[in-house]
Design an enzyme around this catalytic site. Sequence first.
Site, short mmCIF file in Angstrom:
data_model
loop_
_atom_site.label_atom_id
_atom_site.label_comp_id
_atom_site.label_asym_id
_atom_site.label_seq_id
_atom_site.Cartn_x
_atom_site.Cartn_y
_atom_site.Cartn_z
N LYS A 132 -2.54 -0.89 1.91
CA LYS A 132 -3.66 -1.17 1.03
C LYS A 132 -3.14 -1.75 -0.28
O LYS A 132 -2.21 -1.17 -0.83
CB LYS A 132 -4.40 0.14 0.80
CG LYS A 132 -5.58 0.08 -0.10
CD LYS A 132 -6.12 1.46 -0.24
CE LYS A 132 -7.22 1.40 -1.27
NZ LYS A 132 -7.70 2.69 -1.62
N LYS A 189 0.17 2.59 -0.38
CA LYS A 189 -0.95 2.25 -1.25
C LYS A 189 -0.39 1.77 -2.57
O LYS A 189 0.31 2.51 -3.27
CB LYS A 189 -1.84 3.48 -1.45
CG LYS A 189 -3.02 3.18 -2.37
CD LYS A 189 -3.98 4.33 -2.42
CE LYS A 189 -5.14 4.00 -3.35
NZ LYS A 189 -6.09 5.11 -3.40
C1 PBG Z 1 -8.92 6.50 -4.62
C2 PBG Z 1 -9.25 5.32 -3.78
C3 PBG Z 1 -9.30 4.01 -4.27
C4 PBG Z 1 -9.70 3.21 -3.21
C5 PBG Z 1 -9.88 4.02 -2.10
N1 PBG Z 1 -9.58 5.35 -2.47
C6 PBG Z 1 -9.11 3.48 -5.64
C7 PBG Z 1 -7.96 3.85 -6.44
O1 PBG Z 1 -6.90 4.25 -5.95
O2 PBG Z 1 -8.12 3.74 -7.66
C8 PBG Z 1 -9.88 1.74 -3.35
C9 PBG Z 1 -10.70 1.07 -2.33
C10 PBG Z 1 -11.18 -0.27 -2.70
O3 PBG Z 1 -10.81 -0.86 -3.73
O4 PBG Z 1 -12.00 -0.78 -1.92
N2 PBG Z 1 -8.43 7.59 -4.03
#
Ligand code: PBG
Length: 338
Positions: free
Chosen positions: A259, A204
């Site tokens: 991601k 991520k």
């Molecule tokens: C946070 C989380 C995020 C997303 C999914 N879980 C955002 C972040 O890490 O700030 C992002 C998903 C998206 O942008 O569609 N645990």
Amino acid sequence: MPRLTPRVFPATRLRRNRASDFSRRLVREHQLTPDHLIYPVFVLEGEQQREAVPSMPGVERLSIDLLVELAGELVALGIPAVALFPVVSAEQKDLSGSEAWNPDGLAQRAVRALKQAQPELGVITDVALDPFTTHGQDGIIDHDGYVLNDVTVEALVKQAVSHADAGADVVAPSDMMDGRVAAIREALESAGHVNTRILAYSAKYASSYYGPFRDAVGSAGNIGKGNKFSYQMDPANSDEAIHEVAMDLSEGADMVMIKPGMPYLDIVHRVKTELQAPTFVYQVSGEYAMHMAAAQNGWLDGDAVMMESLMAMRRAGADAILTYFAVRAARLMRDQRR
Ligand code: PBG
């Protein structure tokens, strides 16, 4: 006298197979079906509550009763699973995000309601503290605002077990703490949840494409000018993603996730080819917003780029795609089959 020249033609004409729909279908290397889609949903308190997310046109936050209604359509469309993201009020947030493991919290109640109404629909929960912390970070912070790893993992374990107790099929840690998959796996096993799967957000990235999501869950204002650089990955790195994924698999992850999606398809491809595990990709909120903005301006054909972006993820090696387009894409596929 015209000079006789030998006729030159390409020995192979790759265009022949492209000439008709039947042969294009026969030689198509990758398929996209509703089986490959997971629908992320934002869940609200209350009844008959429905709120638009301005930076994500077409996406709504829904109360549990409306989510249950939607679940029927998801099953009918052949979408295998939903991913739940609770949106809680400011009063329910604190420094440690303790609402996250409330057995009667919004996520836990949503899981129970969905599993009761549509037992065959897979329910995936997000394991991270950001919707519940006053500072919008995914973990517990020290005086300098640094997210502490090991105390956060203890909190995540409580959150994951509470989701599994509520009946979640898959828990998905999206926090990027070190060692959380092993800790969650061990706790699930000890609690008897041997078949609760872990979908690890392994690679991520600290991405600016998450902006609209933070609007949707209401953490944007909390995080303010802060960032998640001390735990999410540097967009410049690729080997590190392989390291992360390998670690999560060895700690007991059943599926891994990359991601964001489209700007990171090289990572998807590397992970799939180098580790050969179930590999998911998240087409995140910012990617959705970009496609929608261009389509609404008439600059792109919305349906066509949606399908192309999803197929590109399949081609890169994704087994499944979390996408806010899941319902729209599945409806389109259904209508095209008719
Ligand atoms: C946070 C989380 C995020 C997303 C999914 N879980 C955002 C972040 O890490 O700030 C992002 C998903 C998206 O942008 O569609 N645990």
